[in-house]
Design a protein around this motif. Structure first.
Motif, PDB file in Angstrom:
ATOM      1  N   LEU A 154       3.673 -13.854  67.110  1.00 58.96           N
ATOM      2  CA  LEU A 154       5.205 -13.463  67.121  1.00 58.96           C
ATOM      3  C   LEU A 154       5.565 -13.610  68.683  1.00 58.96           C
ATOM      4  O   LEU A 154       6.695 -13.233  68.866  1.00 58.96           O
ATOM      5  N   GLY A 155       4.989 -14.365  69.563  1.00 60.29           N
ATOM      6  CA  GLY A 155       5.208 -14.637  70.800  1.00 60.29           C
ATOM      7  C   GLY A 155       5.127 -13.668  71.787  1.00 60.29           C
ATOM      8  O   GLY A 155       5.676 -13.621  72.758  1.00 60.29           O
ATOM      9  N   ARG A 156       4.174 -12.504  71.299  1.00 59.18           N
ATOM     10  CA  ARG A 156       3.976 -11.325  72.222  1.00 59.18           C
ATOM     11  C   ARG A 156       2.403 -11.166  72.452  1.00 59.18           C
ATOM     12  O   ARG A 156       1.720 -10.395  71.978  1.00 59.18           O
ATOM     13  N   PRO A 157       1.585 -12.235  72.989  1.00 62.42           N
ATOM     14  CA  PRO A 157       0.313 -12.217  73.363  1.00 62.42           C
ATOM     15  C   PRO A 157       0.084 -10.783  74.023  1.00 62.42           C
ATOM     16  O   PRO A 157       0.513 -10.676  75.084  1.00 62.42           O
ATOM     17  N   GLY A 158      -0.974 -10.261  73.512  1.00 67.29           N
ATOM     18  CA  GLY A 158      -1.707  -9.244  74.323  1.00 67.29           C
ATOM     19  C   GLY A 158      -1.125  -7.752  74.005  1.00 67.29           C
ATOM     20  O   GLY A 158      -1.278  -6.880  74.401  1.00 67.29           O
TER      21      GLY A 158
END
Length: 426
Positions: free
Chosen positions: A40-44
């Motif tokens: 979702l484009g929110r790595p980590g």
């Protein structure tokens, strides 16, 4: 049931095209479903998707536990992209967090100031102009038996309507549309680094245009939204820790951008889905002609069924839980408006389009709580007026090749890429 009993990939094309069976499975089996943040484009980050109406409602109302300071909806840039973006931003203004991504007391300040300018009275005064725009767009079809509805009505109506609010002249409306597209280019979808840079260049171009317009209002005030926004001052409120005074130029530019985006993409999507829905219900066109106010009920049910904004993020400010699932502090929570609006516990027989349903106004298409969409009144006015004007001219409408309809590749903004209609005129 565990999360592994439900397979939900919001970026998979089949899911994008028809997410509702997936939502139903989540509500029944994993109402708080953990998703890989990188997808979702929110790595980590740990991301928890909340799908039931009662849980979505509880989360969006509890801003202390679930903060709206979720940052940019776009994926974090690489080092090289970050360098390129800094070069672009150097020519513009900072993009401060204002309404969408703020909590009280800052959010309260912005909301109150913008409300002073974006008043119901000012919105109501737009009705004749919006009706005229609708009639002009229909007239431009020239009684053609087939129209591309998205490009020939769905896109230009909200663009021109918001341009009226912001007093953008006709000569700049192509630019205005490009600026709106740039602002949503990376929301819920993957774009290349070059596309990201070009989008940010257009946003800086927009900043310069409206900074110049605000300066003109300082010198020559008008009876318009920009002048009201410029002159709105808020008295400090120590009890609520709200700072007084006017907005800075950077804050005003951020708010103008939010109003433009909120008033463009989602309204286009709603109008297109409404045409698909009403293509199978010719009796509704007849009823609008007999009872123009009935269009309002159709729009409310259309908002629920279509849910152009499928959901937004929140950030947990402390260890908490939702529906028995532990949510660690710092986790992202995806409040899924699209799923909540199809929850049978809140809307009996949810897949049926029913403008007579008792729960008509309970949908969360505009959010709820302190972040309830400030542009909701404008969006409703545009959609209701559009249906009334279309009913004046249309006797029958059908979708060309319904099986070929495709939604744009975004897990947040749900809208048809195109819509060809065959039309019989009155």
């Amino acid at each position: 049931m565990t999360d592994h009993d439900v397979l939900f990939d919001p970026t998979d094309d089949a899911t994008v095209q028809c997410p509702y069976p997936h939502y139903e499975a989540m509500r029944a089996q994993s109402p708080v479903y953990e998703i890989d943040g990188a997808a979702l484009g929110r790595p980590g980050e740990r991301v928890f998707a909340v799908s039931r109406y009662e849980d979505v409602d509880a989360v969006v109302r509890d801003w202390r536990t679930f903060s709206s300071r979720f940052g940019s909806p776009a994926a974090a840039p690489s080092a090289d992209l970050a360098r390129r973006l800094r070069e672009v931003y150097a020519d513009g203004w900072p993009n401060p967090s204002t309404m969408l991504t703020e909590d009280p007391p800052s959010h309260t300040r912005y909301r109150r100031l913008v409300s002073k300018a974006f008043t119901p009275t000012r919105i109501k005064r737009l009705e004749p102009e919006i009706r005229a725009i609708c009639r002009e767009l229909v007239a431009e079809w020239g009684h053609a038996p087939r129209v591309e509805f998205v490009q020939q009505f769905g896109v230009p109506l909200p663009v021109r309507a918001v341009a009226v609010v912001l007093e953008v002249p006709d000569t700049r409306q192509d630019d205005f549309k490009a600026w709106a597209d740039a602002s949503v280019a990376a929301i819920g979808r993957s774009i290349s680094d070059n596309e990201r840079v070009e989008a940010e260049k257009l946003i800086v171009q927009q900043q310069h245009y409206f900074a110049d317009e605000l300066e003109r209002r300082r010198l020559l005030p008008r009876d318009d939204f920009l002048t009201d926004l410029l002159n709105a001052e808020l008295e400090p409120d120590e009890a609520e820790d709200v700072e007084g005074g006017p907005l800075s130029t950077a804050e005003m530019l951020s708010i103008i951008r939010q109003i433009q985006v909120a008033g463009s993409e989602t309204t286009t999507s709603l109008l297109a889905d409404m045409m698909v829905i009403l293509a199978d219900r010719p009796e509704e066109w007849e009823r609008i002609r007999a009872e123009p106010d009935h269009a309002a009920a159709l729009v409310e049910e259309g908002l629920r069924v279509a849910s152009p904004n499928q959901g937004l993020f929140r950030i947990a400010t402390e260890d908490t839980e939702i529906a028995g699932t532990e949510i660690p502090e710092g986790s992202a929570v995806w409040v899924m408006y699209g799923s909540a609006n199809h929850d049978g516990a809140a809307f009996p027989d949810p897949e049926t389009f029913d403008p007579e349903r008792e729960e008509l106004h309970n949908h969360v298409a505009f959010g709820k709580g302190i972040h309830y969409c400030l542009g909701a009144a404008l969006a409703r006015l545009e959609a209701v007026t559009a249906l009334q004007v279309l009913a004046e001219s249309i006797d029958d409408v059908s979708v060309v090749e319904p099986a070929s309809l495709r939604y744009a590749p975004s897990f947040i903004l749900r809208g048809l890429e195109g819509l060809e209609l065959d039309i019989t005129y009155r």
